[in-house]
Design a protein around this motif. Sequence first.
Motif, mmCIF file in Angstrom:
data_model
loop_
_atom_site.group_PDB
_atom_site.id
_atom_site.type_symbol
_atom_site.label_atom_id
_atom_site.label_comp_id
_atom_site.label_asym_id
_atom_site.label_seq_id
_atom_site.Cartn_x
_atom_site.Cartn_y
_atom_site.Cartn_z
ATOM 1 N N GLU A 213 -2.169 -13.359 -5.172
ATOM 2 C CA GLU A 213 -3.587 -14.030 -4.763
ATOM 3 C C GLU A 213 -4.341 -14.486 -5.713
ATOM 4 O O GLU A 213 -5.141 -15.499 -5.279
ATOM 5 C CB GLU A 213 -4.052 -12.817 -3.837
ATOM 6 N N ARG A 214 -4.301 -13.939 -6.838
ATOM 7 C CA ARG A 214 -5.034 -14.655 -8.024
ATOM 8 C C ARG A 214 -4.834 -15.946 -8.482
ATOM 9 O O ARG A 214 -5.696 -16.495 -9.086
ATOM 10 C CB ARG A 214 -4.799 -13.743 -9.090
ATOM 11 N N THR A 215 -3.571 -16.435 -7.830
ATOM 12 C CA THR A 215 -3.418 -17.729 -8.066
ATOM 13 C C THR A 215 -4.051 -19.057 -7.267
ATOM 14 O O THR A 215 -4.213 -20.003 -7.220
ATOM 15 C CB THR A 215 -1.854 -18.250 -8.075
ATOM 16 N N ARG A 216 -4.722 -18.291 -6.323
ATOM 17 C CA ARG A 216 -5.398 -19.055 -5.312
ATOM 18 C C ARG A 216 -6.899 -19.518 -5.909
ATOM 19 O O ARG A 216 -7.274 -18.791 -6.676
ATOM 20 C CB ARG A 216 -5.799 -18.449 -4.266
ATOM 21 N N THR A 217 -7.445 -20.583 -5.209
ATOM 22 C CA THR A 217 -8.908 -20.939 -5.665
ATOM 23 C C THR A 217 -9.618 -21.096 -4.409
ATOM 24 O O THR A 217 -9.216 -21.005 -3.314
ATOM 25 C CB THR A 217 -8.807 -22.276 -6.518
ATOM 26 N N PRO A 223 -5.166 -19.636 6.699
ATOM 27 C CA PRO A 223 -4.822 -18.518 7.405
ATOM 28 C C PRO A 223 -3.444 -17.533 6.939
ATOM 29 O O PRO A 223 -3.492 -16.689 7.238
ATOM 30 C CB PRO A 223 -4.724 -18.837 9.062
ATOM 31 N N LYS A 224 -2.610 -18.468 6.019
ATOM 32 C CA LYS A 224 -1.504 -17.781 5.882
ATOM 33 C C LYS A 224 -1.472 -17.112 4.505
ATOM 34 O O LYS A 224 -1.378 -17.299 3.317
ATOM 35 C CB LYS A 224 -0.489 -19.035 5.538
ATOM 36 N N LEU A 225 -1.606 -15.604 4.886
ATOM 37 C CA LEU A 225 -1.276 -14.711 3.573
ATOM 38 C C LEU A 225 0.214 -14.541 3.661
ATOM 39 O O LEU A 225 0.800 -14.135 2.643
ATOM 40 C CB LEU A 225 -1.880 -13.334 3.927
ATOM 41 N N GLY A 226 0.720 -14.829 4.747
ATOM 42 C CA GLY A 226 2.131 -14.587 5.092
ATOM 43 C C GLY A 226 3.314 -14.749 4.029
ATOM 44 O O GLY A 226 4.177 -14.202 3.570
#
Length: 279
Positions: A213-217, A223-226
Motif C-alpha cells: 500500500e505504501r507504493t500508492r500515492t 475502490p480496489k484494495l483487492g
Amino acid sequence: MQALAERLDAVVGGRTLVGYEIIGFSSLKTVVPGPDALVGHVVTRVGRRGKYLVAEFDDGHRLLLHLSQAGRLDVEAQPKTTRGGKGGVVRLRFSGDDDDVGPALLVREFGTERRAAWWVLAPGDNGPLDRLGPEPGADEFADFVLQGTDKRRVHTWLRDQRTVAGVGRGYSDDALWRAEVSPYATLAKLDRPARLRLLDAVRSALADGLTKERTRTGGLSDPKLGGNFEVHGRAGTPCPRCGAELHRVSYESYEVVYCPREQTGGKVLADRRMSRLLK
Ligand SMILES: [Zn+2]
C-alpha cells in the motif's frame, strides 16, 4: 488505512485547517464540539487507530474519519468548488505555502449506503476509539492468540474490532491461509504451533500489505484494495502455494476464501446459508 494515514500526514501535517464544507450531513457523528473548533488550528499529525484515520490538532482536539467499505478520499492539490458529486461527505481545506491556496481533502462515498463517518473530539475524549481492541502488533493481542480460549470461530474474532483492531475480512482470509488454519477453527482447538503460526501470519499479512500500500500515492480514490490480497477474492483460482483450487464459503454474510487442501484437511466447508435454503 496505515499507508493512507502516512500519505495524509505528508499532505496536511503542519498545515492549518482554514475551512470546511459539510456536504452529507448525516455522516458527522458529533455535535459538540463542532468542526468550527478545529478551524484555525494546525494538524500536528495524521495517524491511524484500527480502521480510523486520526488527525491530531495543536490544541488537543482530534478529527476521526472512518471510511467504511464505500468511502473514498481525494486529495485536491487545488480545492475544487464542486459538491463532490452525489456521494460527497465533507471537504476540509488547509493552508498553503506563503500566500498560495493550500490542499483540500474531499471525503465521498460510492453507492447509496451512507456509512462513512467522522467525529470531532474534544481533548481527552476517545469517542469510538474506546471500543477498539489492541492493535495486532500489541503484546495484549499476542496473549489473546497464544493463551486465549475464545469460543468463536477464528474468522469471526479476527474481524471483530473489539478483539483486535484493523484486520478486516481480506487480511483475515490471507492470514488464515498463511497460517494454514481453517476459518472455522476455534482457539481452544489450536495447538501451540498453530497459535504461533496464526499470530505470525496476522502480523506478517498486515506488514506485507502495508509495504504494498505504501507504493500508492494520493488519497484513496480507487475502490480496489483487492489486487493486494493473496487469496481473498480469488476463489476458483489456484492456491498460490499448493496449486489446489481455492474455495469460498458464505459465512455471516461474508464470503470467506480458503485452500481446502492446506487449511481444512481437504474438507469443503458447508455453506450454512445454502444448506438452510436446501432444507
Ligand atoms: Zn493451498
